[in-house]
Enzyme design. Structure first.
Site, mmCIF file in Angstrom:
data_model
loop_
_atom_site.group_PDB
_atom_site.id
_atom_site.type_symbol
_atom_site.label_atom_id
_atom_site.label_comp_id
_atom_site.label_asym_id
_atom_site.label_seq_id
_atom_site.Cartn_x
_atom_site.Cartn_y
_atom_site.Cartn_z
ATOM 1 N N LYS A 133 5.431 6.577 -21.765
ATOM 2 C CA LYS A 133 6.282 7.330 -21.907
ATOM 3 C C LYS A 133 6.273 8.377 -23.217
ATOM 4 O O LYS A 133 7.337 9.579 -23.142
ATOM 5 C CB LYS A 133 8.062 6.649 -22.295
ATOM 6 C CG LYS A 133 8.293 6.389 -21.006
ATOM 7 C CD LYS A 133 9.198 4.633 -21.231
ATOM 8 C CE LYS A 133 10.626 5.693 -20.769
ATOM 9 N NZ LYS A 133 11.754 5.486 -20.955
ATOM 10 N N GLU A 135 6.982 1.049 -24.163
ATOM 11 C CA GLU A 135 6.118 2.203 -23.074
ATOM 12 C C GLU A 135 5.323 2.917 -23.517
ATOM 13 O O GLU A 135 5.877 4.180 -23.874
ATOM 14 C CB GLU A 135 7.450 1.792 -21.668
ATOM 15 C CG GLU A 135 7.532 1.326 -21.444
ATOM 16 C CD GLU A 135 9.058 1.230 -20.612
ATOM 17 O OE1 GLU A 135 9.193 1.251 -19.738
ATOM 18 O OE2 GLU A 135 10.302 1.365 -21.032
ATOM 19 N N GLU A 174 22.414 1.268 -20.931
ATOM 20 C CA GLU A 174 21.405 2.004 -21.959
ATOM 21 C C GLU A 174 21.701 1.793 -23.663
ATOM 22 O O GLU A 174 22.451 2.370 -23.541
ATOM 23 C CB GLU A 174 20.516 2.706 -21.666
ATOM 24 C CG GLU A 174 18.884 2.164 -19.943
ATOM 25 C CD GLU A 174 18.757 3.666 -20.173
ATOM 26 O OE1 GLU A 174 18.669 4.582 -20.783
ATOM 27 O OE2 GLU A 174 17.677 3.589 -19.541
ATOM 28 N N GLU A 200 10.766 7.823 -27.424
ATOM 29 C CA GLU A 200 10.601 6.916 -26.284
ATOM 30 C C GLU A 200 9.251 5.474 -25.928
ATOM 31 O O GLU A 200 9.757 5.175 -25.318
ATOM 32 C CB GLU A 200 10.220 8.440 -25.156
ATOM 33 C CG GLU A 200 11.149 9.200 -25.201
ATOM 34 C CD GLU A 200 12.718 8.483 -24.392
ATOM 35 O OE1 GLU A 200 11.945 7.845 -24.065
ATOM 36 O OE2 GLU A 200 13.632 9.772 -24.797
#
Length: 574
Positions: A362, A359, A282, A369
């Site tokens: 999150k 997303e 990541e 996030e």
């Protein structure tokens, strides 16, 4: 990650010094043979309620954008089935909640591998199994079973004849490091050393690699509340960022990611493992929001100057422009084969950009996030990129200047001043009677000469060091006479044919020529000479008026009074 909603910046960071102009810096004698070319892919998280339900559509999105490698945070059959016969490599994950059972019962691990790997391979090119994700952070109660789970999963793959094709690892958050400053002192947290030794031994024996989740963004963001923030260009990996020196090795770093990766390499070496490779599972940069760590900023040990207001910087740290710069820099670097680091120059390194989509599960819309995605859930790009190497170019570095460091004393300043004036700096203005002769001090003259040299060299890395006598600043210094501003104009005497050739070159290599297109603000007068002057000057300013950037094989000339072309006043910046 998808299973762990918060990321950590890590602990100590590098302090910026400036590149020592030395010949023949000794490189570490650590060389590793390449087996396959490194690849760059994406992490496909699904912590959201508005993502595409049709996995075939997602696969089409991957293929259309040249994405050849994907990491998923589960082993969902619909995703794996959709990826069959696409040629896209896939890393699947055993969720953290499965680790204890897999560790205690080899038959449980075998069943998991049969169901989630063997059932889809080889139609779906599964090439890795991540056993858990950031276990040390999210489930420290599982630390003791992590390596046993990895061992049983690998044994199951071997039993099924898949161990050569499918490697086992576990993504580790960068904050597993206790020390990362300087990189050569990198070490793992004391409490993690027994697990890391066992894990690295497993990875070495099975020909696998350590995987790490590393985010320069969080280190940069946290540093903004300290007296000495990290340079944005250094964090983004932009060219021309001020170099950073590891005092213990005299090795310099031009981007924060390299420093973080080398700290991890050194941490592994400190445990006796010098041949285990490192992949990045990541890395990314958010396009909006602020982190909600619930923690105070990391302690940092860095030198340099505080240049900007921290609150304002934190408001803009996560932005489309910064995300585009970081991710394009990283994508293009891997595609160009520049996967080595200063400590491991020949290392290969697969990288997964986090993340495929924004997303919404999150955090709220203003949490970083939720904003790491390359795409919005409706499958439109958040910004321009291309995994085939033709995406948007990196953003240029911010305006910067080179000034003398009075602390080194007049003798060293004079020596460096002489070097600058003899190697490209225009020092005519600091001669007796010159426009910048006063104040007649070594410090003032050195600042003028250093900056002239630095600007003439295009602000290249290392051109404002002078063995520690120079420093880069990002606000125009006051009280120091500056080199005269200059412009680049076309030399009509060479004729339209040569001007047109040079004009085409400038417009194709960094000049912004939109204003001289039909209907543009500077289209009139519609002559080759006028358009060439505009394009030449744009190219010259874009390249920071570096020596040689207003030549165009004799078609360009430098002037020191701001020129006007028709109704257009040529700008003095890029």
């Amino acid at each position: 990650s998808s299973s762990v909603l918060r990321r950590s910046s890590g602990v100590a960071l590098l302090r910026p010094l400036f590149l020592v102009l030395l010949l023949g810096i000794t490189m570490p004698l650590l060389f590793f043979s390449r087996t396959e070319a490194a690849e760059v892919g994406v992490s496909y998280g699904r912590v959201a309620n508005d993502l595409p339900q049709n996995q075939g559509s997602v696969v089409d999105l991957l293929k259309q954008n040249g994405i050849t490698m994907v990491r998923i945070y589960d082993a969902f059959p619909d995703v794996l089935t959709s990826l069959a016969n696409t040629g896209i490599k896939v890393m699947v994950m055993m969720p953290n909640e499965n680790l204890a059972a897999a560790a205690s019962d080899p038959s449980n691990a075998l069943q998991w591998v049969q169901t989630n790997v063997q059932a889809f391979y080889p139609a779906t090119l599964i090439n890795g199994v991540a056993v858990g994700n950031e276990v040390f952070d999210s489930r420290p109660d599982l630390n003791s079973v992590l390596v046993p789970a990895m061992t049983n999963v690998q044994a199951a793959l071997a039993q099924l004849g898949l161990a050569d094709a499918v490697k086992v690892s576990t993504p580790v958050a960068f904050d597993a490091l206790q020390t990362s400053y300087p990189p050569s002192q990198g070490s793992f947290k004391d409490e993690l050393v027994p697990v890391m030794k066992s894990m690295l031994d497993f990875l070495q024996r099975t020909g696998s690699y350590l995987t790490v989740n590393v985010y320069p963004f969080f280190a940069y963001y946290d540093s903004l509340t300290t007296p000495n923030p990290i340079s944005l260009d250094y964090a983004l990996g932009n060219s021309g960022a001020a170099a950073v020196l590891d005092d213990d090795t005299d090795v310099t770093y031009t981007n924060l990611l390299d420093a973080q990766l080398d700290a991890t390499y050194y941490a592994m070496e400190g445990l006796g493992f010098t041949s285990v490779s490192l992949h990045t599972t990541e890395s990314g940069w958010p396009s909006h929001g602020k982190p909600n760590h619930g923690k105070p900023p990391s302690e940092v040990r860095r030198g340099g100057r505080r240049l900007l207001d921290s609150a304002a910087d934190q408001d803009t740290a996560a932005s489309v422009a910064n995300a585009q710069a970081y991710n394009n820099n990283l994508i293009n670097r891997v595609l160009a084969g520049r996967t080595g680091t200063p400590h491991r120059p020949d290392a290969d390194m697969d990288v997964y950009i986090f993340a495929l989509f924004n997303e919404n599960g999150k955090g709220d819309a203003d949490d970083t996030e939720s904003n790491f995605g390359l795409f919005y859930p409706n499958e439109t790009k958040v910004y321009s990129f291309d995994f085939q190497g033709t995406g948007a170019p990196p953003l240029p570095p911010r305006q910067s200047w080179c000034v003398a460091n009075a602390a080194v004393g007049d003798a060293r300043l004079q020596e460096a001043l002489d070097y600058a004036c003899g190697n490209g700096a225009d020092c005519s203005a600091i001669q007796p009677g010159g426009s910048c002769f006063q104040p007649d001090t070594v410090l003032a003259h050195a600042s003028y000469a250093f900056n002239s040299y630095y600007q003439n060299k295009g602000r290249a890395s290392g051109t404002c060091n002078f063995n520690g006598a120079g420093s880069i600043v990002y606000q125009e210094p006051t009280g120091t006479c500056s080199a005269p501003v200059s412009w680049c104009v076309a030399n009509a005497a060479v004729g339209d044919a040569r001007l047109q050739t040079a004009l085409d070159y400038a417009c194709s290599n960094g000049a912004d020529c939109s204003a001289i297109q039909p209907g543009g603000a500077c289209f009139q007068p519609d002559t080759t000479a006028s358009h060439a002057s505009y394009a030449f000057n744009s190219y010259y300013q874009h390249n920071y008026r570096a020596s040689g950037t207003c030549d165009f094989s004799g078609a360009g000339s430098i002037v020191y009074q701001q020129p006007t072309v028709g109704n257009c006043v040529l700008p003095s910046n890029g």
